[in-house]
Design an enzyme around this catalytic site. Structure first.
Site, PDB file in Angstrom:
ATOM      1  N   CYS A 185      -8.274 -19.564  12.628  1.00  9.53           N
ATOM      2  CA  CYS A 185      -9.319 -19.414  13.647  1.00  9.53           C
ATOM      3  C   CYS A 185     -10.632 -20.049  13.191  1.00  9.53           C
ATOM      4  O   CYS A 185     -11.466 -20.430  14.019  1.00  9.53           O
ATOM      5  CB  CYS A 185      -9.560 -17.932  13.937  1.00  9.53           C
ATOM      6  SG  CYS A 185      -8.056 -16.962  14.096  1.00  9.53           S
TER       7      CYS A 185
ATOM      8  N   TRP B 268     -27.479  -1.149  34.979  1.00  6.04           N
ATOM      9  CA  TRP B 268     -26.042  -1.237  35.252  1.00  6.04           C
ATOM     10  C   TRP B 268     -25.528  -2.445  34.475  1.00  6.04           C
ATOM     11  O   TRP B 268     -25.944  -3.576  34.733  1.00  6.04           O
ATOM     12  CB  TRP B 268     -25.767  -1.444  36.746  1.00  6.04           C
ATOM     13  CG  TRP B 268     -25.983  -0.212  37.578  1.00  6.04           C
ATOM     14  CD1 TRP B 268     -27.146   0.179  38.150  1.00  6.04           C
ATOM     15  CD2 TRP B 268     -25.001   0.759  37.925  1.00  6.04           C
ATOM     16  NE1 TRP B 268     -26.966   1.357  38.841  1.00  6.04           N
ATOM     17  CE2 TRP B 268     -25.642   1.739  38.715  1.00  6.04           C
ATOM     18  CE3 TRP B 268     -23.643   0.928  37.640  1.00  6.04           C
ATOM     19  CZ2 TRP B 268     -24.977   2.847  39.231  1.00  6.04           C
ATOM     20  CZ3 TRP B 268     -22.974   2.031  38.147  1.00  6.04           C
ATOM     21  CH2 TRP B 268     -23.644   2.975  38.929  1.00  6.04           C
TER      22      TRP B 268
ATOM     23  N   ARG C 154       0.831  -1.200   0.000  1.00 10.24           N
ATOM     24  CA  ARG C 154       0.000   0.000   0.000  1.00 10.24           C
ATOM     25  C   ARG C 154       0.871   1.258   0.000  1.00 10.24           C
ATOM     26  O   ARG C 154       0.532   2.264  -0.604  1.00 10.24           O
ATOM     27  CB  ARG C 154      -0.893  -0.011   1.249  1.00 10.24           C
ATOM     28  CG  ARG C 154      -2.321   0.396   0.969  1.00 10.24           C
ATOM     29  CD  ARG C 154      -3.221   0.072   2.137  1.00 10.24           C
ATOM     30  NE  ARG C 154      -3.607  -1.327   2.174  1.00 10.24           N
ATOM     31  CZ  ARG C 154      -3.980  -1.969   3.275  1.00 10.24           C
ATOM     32  NH1 ARG C 154      -3.970  -1.369   4.432  1.00 10.24           N
ATOM     33  NH2 ARG C 154      -4.346  -3.233   3.213  1.00 10.24           N
TER      34      ARG C 154
ATOM     35  N   GLU D 159       6.011 -19.605   1.489  1.00  4.46           N
ATOM     36  CA  GLU D 159       5.066 -20.333   2.342  1.00  4.46           C
ATOM     37  C   GLU D 159       5.249 -21.829   2.082  1.00  4.46           C
ATOM     38  O   GLU D 159       5.089 -22.279   0.954  1.00  4.46           O
ATOM     39  CB  GLU D 159       3.628 -19.897   2.041  1.00  4.46           C
ATOM     40  CG  GLU D 159       2.550 -20.778   2.635  1.00  4.46           C
ATOM     41  CD  GLU D 159       2.692 -20.996   4.149  1.00  4.46           C
ATOM     42  OE1 GLU D 159       2.786 -20.015   4.897  1.00  4.46           O
ATOM     43  OE2 GLU D 159       2.719 -22.184   4.566  1.00  4.46           O
TER      44      GLU D 159
HETATM   45  C1  LIG Z   1      -7.903 -23.566  15.618  1.00  6.92           C
HETATM   46  C2  LIG Z   1      -7.417 -22.176  15.868  1.00  6.92           C
HETATM   47  C3  LIG Z   1      -8.296 -21.200  16.286  1.00  6.92           C
HETATM   48  C4  LIG Z   1      -7.845 -19.908  16.526  1.00  6.92           C
HETATM   49  N1  LIG Z   1      -8.746 -18.973  16.925  1.00  6.92           N
HETATM   50  C5  LIG Z   1      -8.323 -17.700  17.143  1.00  6.92           C
HETATM   51  C6  LIG Z   1      -9.255 -16.693  17.503  1.00  6.92           C
HETATM   52  O1  LIG Z   1     -10.462 -16.955  17.636  1.00  6.92           O
HETATM   53  N2  LIG Z   1      -8.779 -15.435  17.743  1.00  6.92           N
HETATM   54  C7  LIG Z   1      -7.459 -15.119  17.588  1.00  6.92           C
HETATM   55  O2  LIG Z   1      -7.086 -13.951  17.783  1.00  6.92           O
HETATM   56  N3  LIG Z   1      -6.554 -16.064  17.219  1.00  6.92           N
HETATM   57  C8  LIG Z   1      -6.961 -17.336  17.001  1.00  6.92           C
HETATM   58  N4  LIG Z   1      -6.053 -18.285  16.608  1.00  6.92           N
HETATM   59  C9  LIG Z   1      -4.629 -17.922  16.482  1.00  6.92           C
HETATM   60  C10 LIG Z   1      -4.326 -17.337  15.112  1.00  6.92           C
HETATM   61  O3  LIG Z   1      -4.752 -18.209  14.114  1.00  6.92           O
HETATM   62  C11 LIG Z   1      -2.830 -17.101  15.021  1.00  6.92           C
HETATM   63  O4  LIG Z   1      -2.453 -16.230  16.044  1.00  6.92           O
HETATM   64  C12 LIG Z   1      -2.437 -16.496  13.670  1.00  6.92           C
HETATM   65  O5  LIG Z   1      -2.731 -17.374  12.628  1.00  6.92           O
HETATM   66  C13 LIG Z   1      -0.945 -16.184  13.686  1.00  6.92           C
HETATM   67  O6  LIG Z   1      -0.530 -15.807  12.426  1.00  6.92           O
HETATM   68  P1  LIG Z   1       0.977 -16.029  11.975  1.00  6.92           P
HETATM   69  O7  LIG Z   1       1.058 -15.523  10.585  1.00  6.92           O
HETATM   70  O8  LIG Z   1       1.893 -15.502  12.999  1.00  6.92           O
HETATM   71  O9  LIG Z   1       1.201 -17.597  12.035  1.00  6.92           O
HETATM   72  P2  LIG Z   1       0.536 -18.752  11.165  1.00  6.92           P
HETATM   73  O10 LIG Z   1      -0.883 -18.452  10.880  1.00  6.92           O
HETATM   74  O11 LIG Z   1       0.857 -20.021  11.853  1.00  6.92           O
HETATM   75  O12 LIG Z   1       1.330 -18.675   9.796  1.00  6.92           O
HETATM   76  C14 LIG Z   1       2.696 -18.957   9.720  1.00  6.92           C
HETATM   77  C15 LIG Z   1       2.956 -19.534   8.351  1.00  6.92           C
HETATM   78  O13 LIG Z   1       4.354 -19.677   8.186  1.00  6.92           O
HETATM   79  C16 LIG Z   1       4.599 -20.845   7.434  1.00  6.92           C
HETATM   80  N5  LIG Z   1       5.980 -21.246   7.699  1.00  6.92           N
HETATM   81  C17 LIG Z   1       6.521 -21.606   8.887  1.00  6.92           C
HETATM   82  N6  LIG Z   1       7.832 -21.858   8.764  1.00  6.92           N
HETATM   83  C18 LIG Z   1       8.133 -21.641   7.450  1.00  6.92           C
HETATM   84  C19 LIG Z   1       9.323 -21.740   6.702  1.00  6.92           C
HETATM   85  N7  LIG Z   1      10.480 -22.107   7.258  1.00  6.92           N
HETATM   86  N8  LIG Z   1       9.276 -21.454   5.378  1.00  6.92           N
HETATM   87  C20 LIG Z   1       8.106 -21.082   4.789  1.00  6.92           C
HETATM   88  N9  LIG Z   1       6.938 -20.987   5.463  1.00  6.92           N
HETATM   89  C21 LIG Z   1       6.955 -21.252   6.777  1.00  6.92           C
HETATM   90  C22 LIG Z   1       3.564 -21.820   7.965  1.00  6.92           C
HETATM   91  O14 LIG Z   1       3.317 -22.858   7.041  1.00  6.92           O
HETATM   92  C23 LIG Z   1       2.361 -20.912   8.170  1.00  6.92           C
HETATM   93  O15 LIG Z   1       1.478 -20.905   7.065  1.00  6.92           O
HETATM   94  C24 LIG Z   1      -6.477 -19.592  16.349  1.00  6.92           C
HETATM   95  C25 LIG Z   1      -5.584 -20.571  15.923  1.00  6.92           C
HETATM   96  C26 LIG Z   1      -6.031 -21.846  15.680  1.00  6.92           C
HETATM   97  C27 LIG Z   1      -5.052 -22.887  15.222  1.00  6.92           C
END
Ligand SMILES: Cc1cc2nc3c(=O)[nH]c(=O)nc-3n(C[C@H](O)[C@H](O)[C@H](O)COP(=O)(O)OP(=O)(O)OC[C@H]3O[C@@H](n4cnc5c(N)ncnc54)[C@H](O)[C@@H]3O)c2cc1C
Length: 460
Positions: A47, A447, A24, A37
């Site tokens: 989630c 309240w 952006r 990825e």
């Molecule tokens: C079932 C479930 C329910 C949830 N519900 C909620 C909710 O209601 N509210 C909320 O706030 N949070 C919730 N969460 C948490 C939320 O999903 C995570 O906090 C969020 O997805 C974090 O995002 P991220 O990008 O840090 O990690 P991720 O979503 O885990 O993404 C990281 C990505 O990096 C990739 N990766 C890792 N290592 C490498 C590598 N070496 N090379 C290339 N790719 C790599 C992985 O494949 C993955 O796709 C939930 C999680 C789960 C599992």
């Protein structure tokens, strides 16, 4: 002007959030963006997995906010099935492996974002290397559980009664499975206090789920290399065998920080990558320019305990991504820390929590006064008024709110946001009781329950 390269490891909430914000602010001819990825999907809602498994969300594709072609249309080059295997901070390059053909390549970067997320915690117990054991973290994990259901699974054991374990338990019950959840704690959901957990336990059991608390996993039983159930043990009882077609481990998550650690970046006590308020990674406590980290793989400051924490929430990942993307685009932004505000539901029972629990407050050295009140979600006479329990944890002496938990029926969980705002602003329970909050019979008593609790806590 030479075109710079932003290289992102991890293509979900944090990684693609950075990409979107950076794009952006900087056009394609100025900034090349490549996201690696290792999985098959990007920009998915982890989630939403339990709601897709349970059938409330119709298809997996509805959980995908943006596909690689949609990213490419915005000048973001997403490379699926591509795993970053090493980071060289001196050469400013990343080694990446194509998971389909095994080939390796080197990618240089001007800015690097580590957004590798977290992985399900996997204890070192017998049988834990069997196939057919599922952690729930990425969309592929949902694919595997759906495949087990399609193959006729009828009995599930879920180890861990945190919010992911309970959301999955409800989903599987909806799909007609017989479900047992085991947890070492005396009550489910250790992010709330035990008395609030007891309310949740009641709702879980009312759903027909067998909930075994105070119960430790000893091993996963295996036949032909596949998980066939678990052996667990209650504190005072003999070991118990639970057979299952589906075993899910939901014991919490561990930040995926190995790549960062191997590159020499600081890893905090929580296991997350240490970051500063600009979301820069560090070496020896010194922030590294143009090396960023965000999402479940990092640790950040807890605003109440003032200690670094790794709390895996999409809300944190999104805000951290905005900070990094804004900075890469030349703007200024800082990440102010977290309260761990979260909400979930078990059937009709909603749960919200923010700030410190009693256990966390004690560990952080606070002397806490707890106040719990029962009220109703709407005016008591209004059709559909349901019970709501609000617990406030205030610092003894000052009355400053340190933490809050809410368990109740429809309309309960999001009330936690008022209390999160109050903690954020450093309000005392007395000040919360004076806030000008809304009222109409379909929404609350005169309240609001959060103010009834605050009044009681303030002795008014
Ligand atoms: C079932 C479930 C329910 C949830 N519900 C909620 C909710 O209601 N509210 C909320 O706030 N949070 C919730 N969460 C948490 C939320 O999903 C995570 O906090 C969020 O997805 C974090 O995002 P991220 O990008 O840090 O990690 P991720 O979503 O885990 O993404 C990281 C990505 O990096 C990739 N990766 C890792 N290592 C490498 C590598 N070496 N090379 C290339 N790719 C790599 C992985 O494949 C993955 O796709 C939930 C999680 C789960 C599992």
């Amino acid at each position: 002007m030479t075109r710079e390269r932003l290289l992102i490891i991890g293509g979900d909430a944090a990684g693609m959030g950075v990409a979107a914000h950076a794009r952006r602010g900087r056009p394609e001819d100025e900034l090349e963006i490549i996201a690696l990825e290792r999985g098959r999907y990007t920009s998915y809602s982890a989630c939403g997995i339990p709601y897709w498994i349970g059938g409330e969300v119709g298809s997996r594709d509805e959980l995908i906010a943006r596909t690689p072609p949609e990213h490419r249309a915005q000048g973001i080059d997403v490379r699926l099935r591509t795993e970053a295997t090493a980071i060289d901070l001196v050469a400013r390059s990343v080694t990446a492996r194509d998971l389909d053909d095994g080939s390796l390549c080197e990618l240089s970067f001007d800015d690097l974002v580590i957004a590798t997320g977290a992985s399900p915690t996997w204890p070192d117990l017998p049988g834990l290397d069997a196939s057919g054991l599922h952690g729930i973290q990425h969309l592929q994990d949902g694919d595997e559980v759906r495949a087990a259901l399609d193959a006729g699974a009828t009995r599930a054991v879920i180890v861990g009664a945190g919010y992911i374990g309970l959301e999955m338990a409800e989903a599987l019950v909806r799909r007609g499975l017989s479900v047992t959840v085991i947890d070492r704690g005396q009550q489910p959901m250790s992010v709330v206090d035990e008395d609030m957990g007891a309310l949740i336990a009641h709702a879980v059991r009312a759903l027909g789920i067998t909930l075994l608390t105070g119960t430790d996993l000893l091993e996963v039983t295996v036949a032909d290399s596949r998980a066939t159930g678990v052996i667990c043990k209650a504190l005072a009882g003999p070991p118990q065998r639970l057979d299952a077609d589906l075993v899910i481990l939901a014991l919490g998550t561990t930040p995926q920080s190995e790549l960062a650690r191997a590159a020499g970046l600081d890893i905090g006590a929580s296991g997350g990558i240490a970051t500063d308020a600009a979301m820069r990674a560090q070496i020896g406590g010194v922030a590294q320019e143009h090396i960023w980290a965000a999402g479940d793989c990092v640790e950040v400051m807890h605003r109440v305990s003032q200690r670094p924490v790794a709390i895996a929430l999409a809300t944190h990942a999104a805000k951290q991504a905005r900070v990094i993307g804004t900075r890469i685009a030349g703007g200024s932004a800082t990440f102010p820390g977290v309260l761990g505000t979260a909400a979930t539901k078990i059937c009709a029972l909603e749960i919200g929590r923010t700030g410190l629990s009693s256990r966390e407050a004690a560990a952080a050295g606070f002397d806490v006064e707890a106040t719990t009140v029962e009220s109703t979600t709407k005016a008591g006479y209004f059709p559909g008024a349901e019970p709501i329990t609000t617990k406030l944890l205030a610092e003894r002496g000052t009355g400053r709110l340190l933490g809050a938990q809410i368990v109740g029926h429809e309309g309960s969980a999001k009330r936690i946001d008022v209390l999160a705002t109050a903690i954020w602003c450093g309000l005392t329970v007395g000040q919360i009781s004076e806030l000008d909050l809304s009222y109409a019979p379909p929404f609350s008593p005169v309240w609001d329950p959060v103010q009834i609790a605050a009044r009681k806590a303030a002795g008014r």
